[in-house]
Motif scaffolding. Sequence first.
Motif, short mmCIF file in Angstrom:
data_model
loop_
_atom_site.label_atom_id
_atom_site.label_comp_id
_atom_site.label_asym_id
_atom_site.label_seq_id
_atom_site.Cartn_x
_atom_site.Cartn_y
_atom_site.Cartn_z
N LEU A 61 -95.33 45.03 -69.18
CA LEU A 61 -94.06 44.47 -68.70
C LEU A 61 -93.45 45.35 -67.61
N ARG A 62 -93.48 46.67 -67.84
CA ARG A 62 -92.92 47.60 -66.86
C ARG A 62 -93.71 47.53 -65.56
N ASP A 63 -95.02 47.42 -65.67
CA ASP A 63 -95.87 47.35 -64.48
C ASP A 63 -95.56 46.10 -63.65
N ILE A 64 -95.34 44.98 -64.34
CA ILE A 64 -95.02 43.74 -63.63
C ILE A 64 -93.66 43.86 -62.93
N LEU A 65 -92.67 44.39 -63.66
CA LEU A 65 -91.32 44.43 -63.13
C LEU A 65 -91.16 45.47 -62.02
N LEU A 66 -92.00 46.50 -62.03
CA LEU A 66 -91.89 47.54 -61.00
C LEU A 66 -92.92 47.33 -59.89
N ALA A 67 -94.20 47.30 -60.25
CA ALA A 67 -95.25 47.19 -59.23
C ALA A 67 -95.21 45.84 -58.53
N ASP A 68 -94.84 44.80 -59.28
CA ASP A 68 -94.86 43.44 -58.71
C ASP A 68 -93.47 42.91 -58.38
N LYS A 69 -92.47 43.79 -58.31
CA LYS A 69 -91.09 43.32 -58.20
C LYS A 69 -90.83 42.46 -56.96
N ASN A 70 -91.56 42.72 -55.88
CA ASN A 70 -91.36 41.92 -54.66
C ASN A 70 -92.06 40.57 -54.74
N ASN A 71 -92.94 40.42 -55.72
CA ASN A 71 -93.76 39.21 -55.80
C ASN A 71 -93.24 38.17 -56.78
N ILE A 72 -92.24 38.54 -57.59
CA ILE A 72 -91.80 37.65 -58.67
C ILE A 72 -90.33 37.27 -58.50
N ASP A 73 -90.01 36.12 -59.02
CA ASP A 73 -88.64 35.61 -59.00
C ASP A 73 -87.84 36.33 -60.08
N PRO A 74 -86.73 37.02 -59.73
CA PRO A 74 -85.96 37.76 -60.73
C PRO A 74 -85.44 36.88 -61.87
N ALA A 75 -85.10 35.63 -61.57
CA ALA A 75 -84.59 34.74 -62.61
C ALA A 75 -85.68 34.43 -63.64
N VAL A 76 -86.89 34.21 -63.17
CA VAL A 76 -88.01 33.95 -64.08
C VAL A 76 -88.31 35.21 -64.89
N ALA A 77 -88.27 36.37 -64.24
CA ALA A 77 -88.52 37.63 -64.93
C ALA A 77 -87.50 37.87 -66.03
N SER A 78 -86.25 37.55 -65.79
CA SER A 78 -85.20 37.73 -66.80
C SER A 78 -85.45 36.85 -68.02
N ALA A 79 -85.82 35.60 -67.78
CA ALA A 79 -86.13 34.69 -68.89
C ALA A 79 -87.33 35.19 -69.68
N PHE A 80 -88.28 35.74 -68.97
CA PHE A 80 -89.50 36.27 -69.57
C PHE A 80 -89.17 37.43 -70.52
N ILE A 81 -88.35 38.38 -70.06
CA ILE A 81 -87.96 39.54 -70.88
C ILE A 81 -87.13 39.10 -72.07
N ARG A 82 -86.24 38.15 -71.88
CA ARG A 82 -85.42 37.67 -73.00
C ARG A 82 -86.30 37.09 -74.10
N GLU A 83 -87.36 36.40 -73.73
CA GLU A 83 -88.21 35.74 -74.73
C GLU A 83 -89.16 36.72 -75.39
N LEU A 84 -89.76 37.63 -74.64
CA LEU A 84 -90.75 38.55 -75.21
C LEU A 84 -90.13 39.82 -75.77
N GLY A 85 -88.99 40.25 -75.19
CA GLY A 85 -88.41 41.53 -75.58
C GLY A 85 -89.17 42.69 -74.96
N ILE A 86 -88.65 43.89 -75.17
CA ILE A 86 -89.31 45.09 -74.65
C ILE A 86 -90.58 45.39 -75.45
N TYR A 87 -90.55 45.00 -76.73
CA TYR A 87 -91.70 45.22 -77.61
C TYR A 87 -92.18 43.85 -78.11
N PRO A 88 -93.07 43.19 -77.39
CA PRO A 88 -93.49 41.84 -77.78
C PRO A 88 -94.10 41.80 -79.18
#
Length: 379
Positions: A274-301
């Motif tokens: 998750l950290r790799d996606i949010l940091l390494a891929d931050k320019n490639n992903i939609d922040p709104a989609v990423a927020s929904a993703f984290i809300r559903e999976l949590g920090i510890y899926p």
Amino acid sequence: MGKRRINMTDLIIGAPLQWDVYDSTGHLLLGKGHMLVHARQLETLVERGLFIDALGESGDGKRAACAQAAETPSALRMINQVNRRLEALLVNLPNETGAEAKLLEAANVLIRAAASEPDIALASILLNQQCGIYPVRHSIDTAIVALLVASSLHKPADEITLVTAAALTMNVGMLRLQETLQHSAAPLSAEESKTIQEHPQESARMLQHAGVAQQDWLSWVLHHHENEDGSGYPHGKHGADIPANAKLISLADRYCARVSTRNYRKSLLPNAALRDILLADKNNIDPAVASAFIRELGIYPTGTLVRLQNGEIGVVTGRGPSTTTPKVHALIGPRGAPLAQAFRRDTEKQLYAIRDVLTEEQASMRFTMQQLWGPAAAL
């Protein structure tokens, strides 16, 4: 008394019982509201039986209890059945008649399994990696994440079905290459690189040729490797030009690829992925989609292996009050000895807060998903 067996995972040390608990002969062991204070009490209950009165209510309550007493269908078994069915469909796609209906049927079975037991569905991504060939398993994992995030966004049922179907079929255009690469650490050849770059178009073409007429489905498959900054493929689209559900599938695809074990490399730990996606891929992903993703999976899926502050080792078994305080069941004691049963821990308390995320080798414990989630996780 109409008995219904309960699982160890229904009981929490330090929390009052929700029911009267009986042994297998109907003898009352502990009354509702009694608080369990130490592990030995749980061990005693296991030895004598764990049952509650399923017929203690009348009317609708009684009928509901009777329904609960019926055999629980296994969501994990349904997921594995979809795996086998999907492999047969995708491998033979050029020769399938009525492929759209068959693929939608598989998508709907997966949706029912994930909707009924979302924790088991998410955990299967990390704990059920031995099932089926990698390309099909990866598509199912991606579909599970995508459909659960889509559901959390309150998308219509028909749309969720198409999102699921698109995730299940996104890589059909490079199915055989994916399986070949799973067994090779060699650099990609020019031909292999070309196949990967062209697989969104090839997948959409194959689906259309097989009779898939749903344009949204085809579009999401075609665009699932486009990036927010225009660096993706096949068309280099930017931001709002990329369909929202293609972005959702893309993010689920990235996460599941990172946590999957390959023959040529180790998987990333879920929180690191998750950290790799949010940091390494931050320019490639939609922040709104990423927020929904984290809300559903949590920090510890769900399915993550963890060490607690008290030294116990366990498994994340569900979402908790916050993204950093999930439900955890401990399986290994502080001194490294297996516990008699899986004990639920409250990670909001400092003693049971998560200290580390572990690999399978570091955790070094054997368990089945059924031990943690009961009959709904039976193979």
